[in-house]
Structure formats: structure tokens, C-alpha cells
Motif scaffolding. Structure first.
Motif, short mmCIF file in Angstrom:
data_model
loop_
_atom_site.label_atom_id
_atom_site.label_comp_id
_atom_site.label_asym_id
_atom_site.label_seq_id
_atom_site.Cartn_x
_atom_site.Cartn_y
_atom_site.Cartn_z
N ASP A 74 28.73 22.86 94.98
CA ASP A 74 28.21 24.10 95.15
C ASP A 74 26.74 23.90 95.57
O ASP A 74 25.94 22.91 95.25
N ALA A 75 26.48 24.70 96.60
CA ALA A 75 25.25 24.52 97.39
C ALA A 75 23.90 24.65 96.60
O ALA A 75 22.83 23.91 96.95
N SER A 76 24.10 25.26 95.37
CA SER A 76 23.09 25.14 94.42
C SER A 76 22.76 24.00 93.72
O SER A 76 21.70 23.95 93.23
N TYR A 95 15.45 15.77 99.26
CA TYR A 95 16.23 16.58 98.35
C TYR A 95 17.16 15.58 97.66
O TYR A 95 17.33 14.39 97.94
N HIS A 128 18.82 19.98 95.13
CA HIS A 128 17.39 20.09 94.60
C HIS A 128 16.61 19.90 95.93
O HIS A 128 16.20 18.58 95.96
N ARG A 164 17.80 20.74 104.84
CA ARG A 164 18.81 21.33 103.89
C ARG A 164 19.91 21.93 104.44
O ARG A 164 21.05 22.00 103.81
N THR A 197 23.66 20.89 103.10
CA THR A 197 24.36 22.25 102.52
C THR A 197 25.85 22.24 103.20
O THR A 197 26.69 22.58 102.66
#
Length: 98
Positions: free
Chosen positions: A55-57, A66, A60, A35, A39
Motif C-alpha cells: 500500500d503506497a501509504s 523515506y 513514510h 517519493r 511508490t
């Protein structure tokens, strides 16, 4: 009018366009290393290239990996970023256009 040259490379490894694809990376996650690697790569890439808004958001988490929306040419770069962190990549699946 559609350019047949552009259409013939859309969705292929020769696709250098900005079309986003939902991509699933199945990894051997441990302590959020994968992750963090994805990111960090995405944030760095966005700072290097303002046209790539990330955007790191948008990352998922899934049970074994991911999903993220990427242009075609960034898919192997994410795999490389994972390999740099010694993360096992078991499969990469392009789930479709966004």
C-alpha cells in the motif's frame, strides 16, 4: 526444528524469504520525484506479484528520505527505480525486521 541453512541466510543478501525489513533510503529529493518513483515501483511490484501486498501509504517520509518495509530482495530494486529517475541515493540503511 529450525533449518540451519535458512537461518544462515536470514538477513543477508541471500535472503529470498518474505521477511519484511524496515529500510531507510536517504535521497536528494526534488519535487517528490523520489517519493513517486518508490511508490510507483511498489504499486507495480504488488500488481505483478499478488503475494507482495503493498500500500503506497506504507511509505513514510523522513527529513532526508523515506522509510518503507520491504523483503530483502526488493531493496536493490528500489535503488534501481530511483536511479532510473536520476535520483541521488546517499545511503540505504536496514533498520531492522518488522
Amino acid at each position: 526444528m529450525t533449518d540451519p541453512t535458512v537461518d544462515s541466510v536470514h538477513g543477508t543478501p541471500r535472503d529470498y524469504g518474505d521477511t519484511l525489513y524496515r529500510v531507510y533510503f536517504e535521497v536528494g529529493e526534488s519535487e517528490n520525484i523520489a517519493r513517486d518513483a518508490i511508490t510507483t515501483f511498489l504499486v507495480q511490484r504488488a500488481s505483478d506479484n499478488p503475494a507482495f501486498d503493498c500500500d503506497a501509504s506504507l511509505l513514510h517520509a523522513r527529513p532526508h528520505g523515506y522509510e518503507v518495509d520491504l523483503p530483502m530482495q526488493l531493496i536493490p530494486e528500489v535503488v534501481r527505480a530511483l536511479a532510473d529517475k536520476n535520483m541521488a541515493v546517499y545511503q540505504v540503511v536496514r533498520l531492522g525486521g518488522v
